[in-house]
Write an enzyme that holds these catalytic residues in place. Structure first.
Site, PDB file in Angstrom:
ATOM      1  N   SER A  97      46.137  21.728  98.050  1.00  0.00           N
ATOM      2  CA  SER A  97      44.886  21.039  98.375  1.00  0.00           C
ATOM      3  C   SER A  97      44.341  20.407  97.102  1.00  0.00           C
ATOM      4  O   SER A  97      45.025  19.579  96.501  1.00  0.00           O
ATOM      5  CB  SER A  97      43.907  22.028  99.018  1.00  0.00           C
ATOM      6  OG  SER A  97      42.791  21.346  99.528  1.00  0.00           O
ATOM      7  N   HIS A 110      45.977  18.829 102.077  1.00  0.00           N
ATOM      8  CA  HIS A 110      44.721  18.504 102.761  1.00  0.00           C
ATOM      9  C   HIS A 110      44.312  17.093 102.375  1.00  0.00           C
ATOM     10  O   HIS A 110      44.012  16.833 101.217  1.00  0.00           O
ATOM     11  CB  HIS A 110      43.621  19.488 102.368  1.00  0.00           C
ATOM     12  CG  HIS A 110      43.896  20.883 102.796  1.00  0.00           C
ATOM     13  ND1 HIS A 110      43.352  21.979 102.176  1.00  0.00           N
ATOM     14  CD2 HIS A 110      44.667  21.376 103.797  1.00  0.00           C
ATOM     15  CE1 HIS A 110      43.771  23.079 102.780  1.00  0.00           C
ATOM     16  NE2 HIS A 110      44.576  22.742 103.761  1.00  0.00           N
ATOM     17  N   ASP A 144      43.299  28.482 102.948  1.00  0.00           N
ATOM     18  CA  ASP A 144      44.407  28.016 103.792  1.00  0.00           C
ATOM     19  C   ASP A 144      45.725  28.327 103.091  1.00  0.00           C
ATOM     20  O   ASP A 144      45.877  28.125 101.895  1.00  0.00           O
ATOM     21  CB  ASP A 144      44.281  26.509 104.048  1.00  0.00           C
ATOM     22  CG  ASP A 144      45.228  26.018 105.135  1.00  0.00           C
ATOM     23  OD1 ASP A 144      45.744  26.852 105.900  1.00  0.00           O
ATOM     24  OD2 ASP A 144      45.447  24.804 105.220  1.00  0.00           O
TER      25      ASP A 144
END
Length: 187
Positions: free
Chosen positions: A13, A40, A133
């Site tokens: 991310s 992401h 995540d």
């Protein structure tokens, strides 16, 4: 008896571009495994990741398409606004199901479905990021007998994601980006 790895999944991310730029371009042209990547990215605009890495990498780089067969030696990026799933027949599936931890694509979704498809023949890597995540998905990979690798949090642009992954998977191999790259070149 050691199980020969058959696929690599990577989640990243905040700081992903820098981390992936240290790993993906270093993979040699003869790298035999597919590499599936979730980053992401904002859902409302086109992602330039595949294009960007295509110019840097020795391996073919694609944005994953629904029902596409997964081919060794190819890097697949999840498209914006879709979860990237691995089906048991080793094809890609895209889903617009609800975001997971505010993210779609979700690293957990990729890791969990890849663990079902590849079991102990999977290598899962959690890189830099600012949320949790990937931690739950990494645990699924470990439970399926796969190999868990996490970027050393102190070397990450954002340490929350690697720290969460290590908390959930204390047995994970914690490595610098250079060590992760070397590891992949040797498996």
């Amino acid at each position: 008896m050691t199980i020969e790895p058959e696929a690599v999944v990577i989640g990243a991310s905040a700081g992903a571009l820098e981390a992936l730029s240290a790993i993906l371009p270093a993979l040699p042209a003869g790298f035999r495994m597919p590499v599936l990547v979730v980053v992401h990215v904002p859902p409302d605009r086109r992602s330039a990741l595949a294009e960007l890495f295509r110019a840097k990498c020795k391996l073919p780089v694609e944005e994953a398409e629904d029902k596409q067969p997964i081919t060794g030696g190819t890097i697949y990026f999840a498209p914006p606004a879709y979860h990237l799933l691995v089906e048991v027949d080793r094809t890609v599936s895209l889903s617009s199901d609800e975001p997971v931890l505010f993210s779609r694509p979700s690293i957990d979704v990729l890791f969990e479905t890849a663990a079902d498809a590849y079991g102990p023949a999977l290598i899962a890597i959690v890189l830099t990021g600012a949320n949790q995540d990937g931690a739950r998905g990494l645990k699924a990979v470990v439970e399926a007998g796969g190999t868990a690798v996490v970027q050393e949090p102190a070397t990450a642009f954002a340490s929350a994601m690697p720290e969460a992954a290590i908390l959930m998977c204390p047995s994970a191999n914690v490595m610098s980006l250079g060590a992760i790259t070397q590891y992949l070149k040797e498996v």
